[in-house]
Design an enzyme around this catalytic site. Structure first.
Site, PDB file in Angstrom:
ATOM      1  N   GLU A 167       0.818  -1.230   0.000  1.00 41.86           N
ATOM      2  CA  GLU A 167       0.000   0.000   0.000  1.00 41.86           C
ATOM      3  C   GLU A 167       0.850   1.278   0.000  1.00 41.86           C
ATOM      4  OE1 GLU A 167      -1.876  -3.077   0.231  1.00 41.86           O
ATOM      5  OE2 GLU A 167      -3.405  -1.529   0.088  1.00 41.86           O
ATOM      6  N   TYR A 169       3.589   1.922   1.886  1.00 45.57           N
ATOM      7  CA  TYR A 169       4.264   2.253   3.145  1.00 45.57           C
ATOM      8  C   TYR A 169       5.773   1.983   3.023  1.00 45.57           C
ATOM      9  CZ  TYR A 169      -0.326   2.923   5.229  1.00 45.57           C
ATOM     10  OH  TYR A 169      -1.593   3.400   5.515  1.00 45.57           O
ATOM     11  N   ARG A 217       2.832  -8.698   4.167  1.00 49.72           N
ATOM     12  CA  ARG A 217       1.853  -8.170   3.203  1.00 49.72           C
ATOM     13  C   ARG A 217       2.639  -7.533   2.067  1.00 49.72           C
ATOM     14  NH1 ARG A 217      -3.448  -4.771   4.145  1.00 49.72           N
ATOM     15  NH2 ARG A 217      -4.321  -4.981   2.066  1.00 49.72           N
ATOM     16  N   HIS A 255      -1.478   3.825  -1.671  1.00 54.98           N
ATOM     17  CA  HIS A 255      -2.538   4.773  -1.312  1.00 54.98           C
ATOM     18  C   HIS A 255      -2.582   5.950  -2.285  1.00 54.98           C
ATOM     19  CE1 HIS A 255      -3.972   2.679   2.066  1.00 54.98           C
ATOM     20  NE2 HIS A 255      -2.977   2.950   2.894  1.00 54.98           N
ATOM     21  N   GLN A 342     -17.563   5.029   4.005  1.00 58.18           N
ATOM     22  CA  GLN A 342     -18.043   6.238   4.672  1.00 58.18           C
ATOM     23  C   GLN A 342     -17.798   6.284   6.176  1.00 58.18           C
ATOM     24  OE1 GLN A 342     -21.725   6.563   1.877  1.00 58.18           O
ATOM     25  NE2 GLN A 342     -22.003   8.045   3.485  1.00 58.18           N
TER      26      GLN A 342
HETATM   27  P1  NAP Z   1     -26.228  17.443  -1.081  1.00 59.14           P
HETATM   28  O1  NAP Z   1     -24.931  16.804  -0.943  1.00 59.14           O
HETATM   29  O2  NAP Z   1     -26.711  18.327  -0.007  1.00 59.14           O
HETATM   30  O3  NAP Z   1     -26.215  18.236  -2.457  1.00 59.14           O
HETATM   31  C1  NAP Z   1     -27.273  18.979  -2.919  1.00 59.14           C
HETATM   32  C2  NAP Z   1     -26.758  19.967  -3.951  1.00 59.14           C
HETATM   33  O4  NAP Z   1     -27.811  20.752  -4.403  1.00 59.14           O
HETATM   34  C3  NAP Z   1     -25.720  20.855  -3.354  1.00 59.14           C
HETATM   35  O5  NAP Z   1     -24.536  20.611  -4.098  1.00 59.14           O
HETATM   36  C4  NAP Z   1     -26.260  22.282  -3.521  1.00 59.14           C
HETATM   37  O6  NAP Z   1     -25.204  22.961  -4.147  1.00 59.14           O
HETATM   38  C5  NAP Z   1     -27.465  22.124  -4.422  1.00 59.14           C
HETATM   39  N1  NAP Z   1     -28.653  22.826  -3.936  1.00 59.14           N
HETATM   40  C6  NAP Z   1     -29.142  22.877  -2.687  1.00 59.14           C
HETATM   41  N2  NAP Z   1     -30.279  23.605  -2.644  1.00 59.14           N
HETATM   42  C7  NAP Z   1     -30.508  24.011  -3.900  1.00 59.14           C
HETATM   43  C8  NAP Z   1     -31.529  24.811  -4.506  1.00 59.14           C
HETATM   44  N3  NAP Z   1     -32.533  25.306  -3.801  1.00 59.14           N
HETATM   45  N4  NAP Z   1     -31.440  25.030  -5.820  1.00 59.14           N
HETATM   46  C9  NAP Z   1     -30.429  24.545  -6.545  1.00 59.14           C
HETATM   47  N5  NAP Z   1     -29.442  23.799  -6.030  1.00 59.14           N
HETATM   48  C10 NAP Z   1     -29.482  23.547  -4.727  1.00 59.14           C
HETATM   49  O7  NAP Z   1     -27.369  16.390  -1.299  1.00 59.14           O
HETATM   50  P2  NAP Z   1     -27.468  15.151  -2.272  1.00 59.14           P
HETATM   51  O8  NAP Z   1     -26.555  15.185  -3.425  1.00 59.14           O
HETATM   52  O9  NAP Z   1     -28.912  15.104  -2.549  1.00 59.14           O
HETATM   53  O10 NAP Z   1     -27.043  13.965  -1.351  1.00 59.14           O
HETATM   54  C11 NAP Z   1     -27.759  13.714  -0.167  1.00 59.14           C
HETATM   55  C12 NAP Z   1     -26.905  12.968   0.804  1.00 59.14           C
HETATM   56  O11 NAP Z   1     -26.695  11.667   0.286  1.00 59.14           O
HETATM   57  C13 NAP Z   1     -25.550  13.591   1.009  1.00 59.14           C
HETATM   58  O12 NAP Z   1     -25.528  14.310   2.208  1.00 59.14           O
HETATM   59  C14 NAP Z   1     -24.639  12.419   1.066  1.00 59.14           C
HETATM   60  O13 NAP Z   1     -24.300  12.142   2.413  1.00 59.14           O
HETATM   61  C15 NAP Z   1     -25.417  11.236   0.559  1.00 59.14           C
HETATM   62  N6  NAP Z   1     -24.792  10.702  -0.665  1.00 59.14           N
HETATM   63  C16 NAP Z   1     -23.466  10.429  -0.660  1.00 59.14           C
HETATM   64  C17 NAP Z   1     -22.866   9.918  -1.784  1.00 59.14           C
HETATM   65  C18 NAP Z   1     -21.404   9.592  -1.789  1.00 59.14           C
HETATM   66  O14 NAP Z   1     -20.828   9.435  -2.822  1.00 59.14           O
HETATM   67  N7  NAP Z   1     -20.756   9.466  -0.676  1.00 59.14           N
HETATM   68  C19 NAP Z   1     -23.603   9.698  -2.913  1.00 59.14           C
HETATM   69  C20 NAP Z   1     -24.969  10.005  -2.902  1.00 59.14           C
HETATM   70  C21 NAP Z   1     -25.535  10.521  -1.765  1.00 59.14           C
HETATM   71  P3  NAP Z   1     -25.183  24.516  -4.401  1.00 59.14           P
HETATM   72  O15 NAP Z   1     -25.905  25.124  -3.256  1.00 59.14           O
HETATM   73  O16 NAP Z   1     -23.743  24.899  -4.478  1.00 59.14           O
HETATM   74  O17 NAP Z   1     -25.856  24.696  -5.711  1.00 59.14           O
HETATM   75 FE1  SF4 Z   2     -16.760   0.488   5.680  1.00 54.28          FE
HETATM   76 FE2  SF4 Z   2     -19.043  -0.468   6.610  1.00 54.28          FE
HETATM   77 FE3  SF4 Z   2     -19.014   0.912   4.312  1.00 54.28          FE
HETATM   78 FE4  SF4 Z   2     -17.976  -1.565   4.492  1.00 54.28          FE
HETATM   79  S1  SF4 Z   2     -20.116  -0.973   4.725  1.00 54.28           S
HETATM   80  S2  SF4 Z   2     -17.032   0.174   3.510  1.00 54.28           S
HETATM   81  S3  SF4 Z   2     -17.089  -1.530   6.535  1.00 54.28           S
HETATM   82  S4  SF4 Z   2     -18.502   1.677   6.342  1.00 54.28           S
END
Ligand code: NAP
Ligand code: SF4
Length: 677
Positions: A167, A169, A217, A255, A342
């Site tokens: 990885e 290291y 590893r 990494h 996450q």
């Molecule tokens: P989000 O992360 O809060 O993004 C919403 C986007 O919409 C923001 O980028 C914001 O950007 C824009 N927005 C907010 N209000 C708005 C309005 N009134 N008009 C126009 N644009 C507006 O929410 P999401 O994409 O719906 O995701 C929801 C949750 O799902 C996230 O918090 C995340 O934890 C989770 N999620 C995570 C992943 C991942 O890859 N880890 C993938 C999918 C979902 P601006 O204000 O800059 O325009």
């Molecule tokens: Fe990590 Fe749990 Fe997501 Fe698996 S499911 S990647 S252990 S947080």
């Protein structure tokens, strides 16, 4: 044996000791290792996995000296005072018949601290600290430190040590030309570059005797330029075997590599063939690793003779009882790791305790406890998304009588949308897990039921858990009610989308939707391994001669023209996960998605979407506009403050807070509430 997982469950005899099955819990830094006062928690965490049937556990990385720290004052083992806390861990594991190795990790130039050293003074792209080049004396002292650490580990009751050599290291830095540019006896050709690793193994073996496991590893695929070829990997593997290594474990990718190796979109068992190639050239047992999360995959690798053992780290965070469930043909009860990172790696990189999105008890075994209730209650859970399912199943497992109301035809909520996103197919496993739990714990599930307060009160529930989730936020500009404006939920459910698309909102869902719209219709799900390797530039030949196993990536022309837009002026995707965001950003860049920031949305008409950027109006000529502008909570069933109700009402997940809608919080809130009722 009647089970169909006979290879997984077969003991592995090492001559002086036997490991009871072929499952290795791989090293995963939880953060608990770094402080002696957290060792009771660490012991409970490992003890639960040993109880769950795993054969061999490898701890998170412990440094042999100060230069090797990953973080300031990271976990170190170099004096006898370290024995007592570690004994708690080894005892907790041995009690259940499992074996445990302590991983010795020297981070080299990956250390996030000012004492960093490496083979050559070349800064890594993922650390702000430039390393000092190790002198001959420092190298010899470090070899002694490794041997000393191993002897203390033996005193603490460990069955062996794992030497982290992959990885990217320190030892990997010495093994590869990518960092090692020395011209002394520790650099140059592979025989010199591997000298450090080989001498460490020899020194440890000389101190600990024959009856102590030494696992190494080894990076079997560096995935960085100037990395090793497979022939060089094999040369190292054979030298390590000769020096006294008992087990050879697989490491894939540094990494800093810009090729994903563990995220959800990596096909299951994507790297097993590289391990199989090494296995052909050594006699010691070899362990396969990376994106192996379910028994079918593990069994297939072992049955094909590609490896002798299977390493899983995150899947055992997700389910401590993975092995016991496999052994008793209860595979459908496994809480599958969805490779989201996450709650585990993203936490580690933020210096927070690692846990698991689908299993909030991971690394919180002494704090989040599900005790049988002495006071069974009648509980209603409204909403069958992950928050509701988590609350319902934990409450029912504790002995409460739980009814789960879901307005839709099936449970799963937002996960039903996520599972259709390319590379997120694993999300269907979480829905499957909860469905099985609903059945096993005796939750009464009422689908197609939009319940109201009167009905709840009439049925006499003691507690009502509101987990009604969210609805997509609508866009409110001129023309936003036109038929070509769709919500992300409509798109992911299959609504027709044109060739030119504007995606409004660049959060996780904006990125997901863009990837969904870029998937060619003919591409099967999950993505076939060959296509994935081609897209990321990975040499598919296990006996690769390309350095580091990388080759030019080949990307098919994009199937749609996409604009991804946000109002903020920061680069797009900054809010995505630390360990996964770069993959999504790279994916969209490769497919020529045009990312615009600092955008104001003006109006929509038949020509497309009018926006303003930097004071100029601009028309994006698009056929479809997909709104991914976040969500709004649905909580109409919640009583107003002070209003008299017969039941106690609680609110969790997206219904409580849509702004930070997050499955990790939703599942944890459901479980924590249900643990207390
Ligand atoms: P989000 O992360 O809060 O993004 C919403 C986007 O919409 C923001 O980028 C914001 O950007 C824009 N927005 C907010 N209000 C708005 C309005 N009134 N008009 C126009 N644009 C507006 O929410 P999401 O994409 O719906 O995701 C929801 C949750 O799902 C996230 O918090 C995340 O934890 C989770 N999620 C995570 C992943 C991942 O890859 N880890 C993938 C999918 C979902 P601006 O204000 O800059 O325009
Ligand atoms: Fe990590 Fe749990 Fe997501 Fe698996 S499911 S990647 S252990 S947080």
């Amino acid at each position: 044996m009647t089970t169909s997982y006979a290879n997984i469950l077969k003991p592995l005899h090492l001559g002086f000791t036997t490991i009871k099955n072929r499952v290795v819990m791989g090293s995963m830094h939880t953060g608990l290792e770094d402080r002696f006062y957290n060792y009771p928690k660490l012991a409970a965490y490992f003890g639960e996995r040993a109880k769950g049937g795993v054969g061999l556990i490898i701890t998170g990385g412990i440094s042999p000296n100060r230069q090797g720290w990953l973080l300031p004052a990271g976990g170190t083992m170099n004096h006898l005072g370290d024995v007592a806390p570690h004994r708690l861990v080894t005892h907790a594991v041995h009690k259940h018949g499992a074996k445990i190795l302590m991983q010795i990790l020297h981070s080299g130039r990956y250390g996030y601290q000012p004492f960093v050293v490496s083979a050559s003074p070349i800064k890594s792209p993922i650390s702000p600290f430039k390393p000092r080049q190790m002198s001959e004396k420092q190298i010899l002292d470090t070899i002694d430190d490794y041997a000393h650490t191993a002897t203390i580990a033996k005193k603490a009751g460990y069955d062996g040590v794992e030497i982290m050599g992959s990885e990217g290291y320190l030892l990997n830095q010495f093994l590869s030309r990518h960092v090692n540019q020395r011209d002394d006896r520790w650099g140059g050709d592979i025989l010199n570059r591997m000298r450090f690793a080989v001498e460490i193994v020899r020194a440890i073996r000389a101190k600990v005797g024959e009856k102590f496991i030494i696992c190494f590893r080894l990076s079997m695929l560096d995935l960085v330029h100037d990395g090793n070829t497979m022939q060089e990997v094999i040369t190292v593997a054979q030298a390590l075997e000769k020096a006294g290594v008992t087990l050879l474990n697989t490491g894939i990718g540094w990494h800093e590599a810009r090729i994903p190796t563990i995220v959800t979109s990596v096909p299951r068992a994507a790297f097993a063939d590289y391990t199989a190639e090494v296995k052909k050239h050594v006699a010691i047992p070899v362990i396969a690793s990376n994106r192996i999360n379910m028994p079918e995959t593990a069994e297939a690798i072992l049955a094909a003779g590609k490896a002798d053992m299977i390493q899983m780290a995150r899947p055992l965070l997700a389910d401590a009882f993975w092995v016991n469930k496999t052994a008793t043909n209860r595979v459908d009860e496994i809480n599958t790791c969805i490779a989201c990172n996450q709650a585990c790696l993203d936490h580690t990189f933020k210096n927070k305790r690692a846990t698991c999105l689908v299993n909030p008890r991971a690394a919180y075994e002494t704090e989040l406890v599900y005790l049988k209730t002495k006071n069974p209650k009648k509980i209603a859970v409204i909403g069958g998304g992950v928050a509701g399912m988590s609350a319902a199943t934990v409450a029912a497992s504790r002995g409460h009588k739980v009814t789960l109301f879901e307005a839709a035809t099936d449970v799963g909520g937002q996960f039903n949308l996520a599972k259709v996103v390319p590379g997120k197919e694993e999300f269907h496993e979480t829905i499957r897990y909860f469905k099985v739990q609903i059945e096993k714990t005796g939750v009464e599930l009422r689908l197609n039921t939009k319940v109201n307060r009167e009905q709840l009160e009439r049925e006499g529930f003691d507690e009502v858990i509101v987990a009604t989730g969210v609805v997509p936020r609508a866009l409110k500009i001129d023309g936003s009610d036109a038929p070509q404006v769709l919500s992300y939920a409509e798109v992911l459910r299959g609504a027709p989308v044109g060739h030119k698309v504007a995606v409004i909102g660049a959060g996780g869902i904006g990125f997901d939707v863009s990837e969904f719209l870029l998937r060619p219709e003919h591409q099967s799900q999950p993505q076939p391994l060959e296509d994935w390797q081609r897209e990321w530039g990975i040499d598919p030949n296990p006996n690769y001669i390309s350095e580091g196993g990388i080759q030019p990536a080949e990307v098919d022309p994009p199937v749609r023209e996409i604009y991804l837009l946000q109002r903020k002026t920061t680069p797009l995707g900054m809010g995505l996960g630390k360990t996964t965001g770069w993959v999504h950003r790279a994916q969209l860049k490769k497919h020529a998605v045009k990312m615009l920031r600092g955008v104001q949305y003006k109006s929509i008409n038949n020509e497309g979407l009018w926006i303003e950027t930097n004071g100029y109006d601009q028309l994006l000529r698009v056929d479809t506009i997909v709104v991914c502008a976040g969500q709004e909570s649905v909580k109409d069933i919640m009583p107003n403050e002070g209003e008299h109700t017969l039941a106690n009402y609680h609110i969790i997940g997206g219904a409580k807070l849509a702004a930070e809608l997050d499955a990790k919080r939703a599942i944890r809130e459901g479980a924590e509430l249900a643990a207390k009722l």
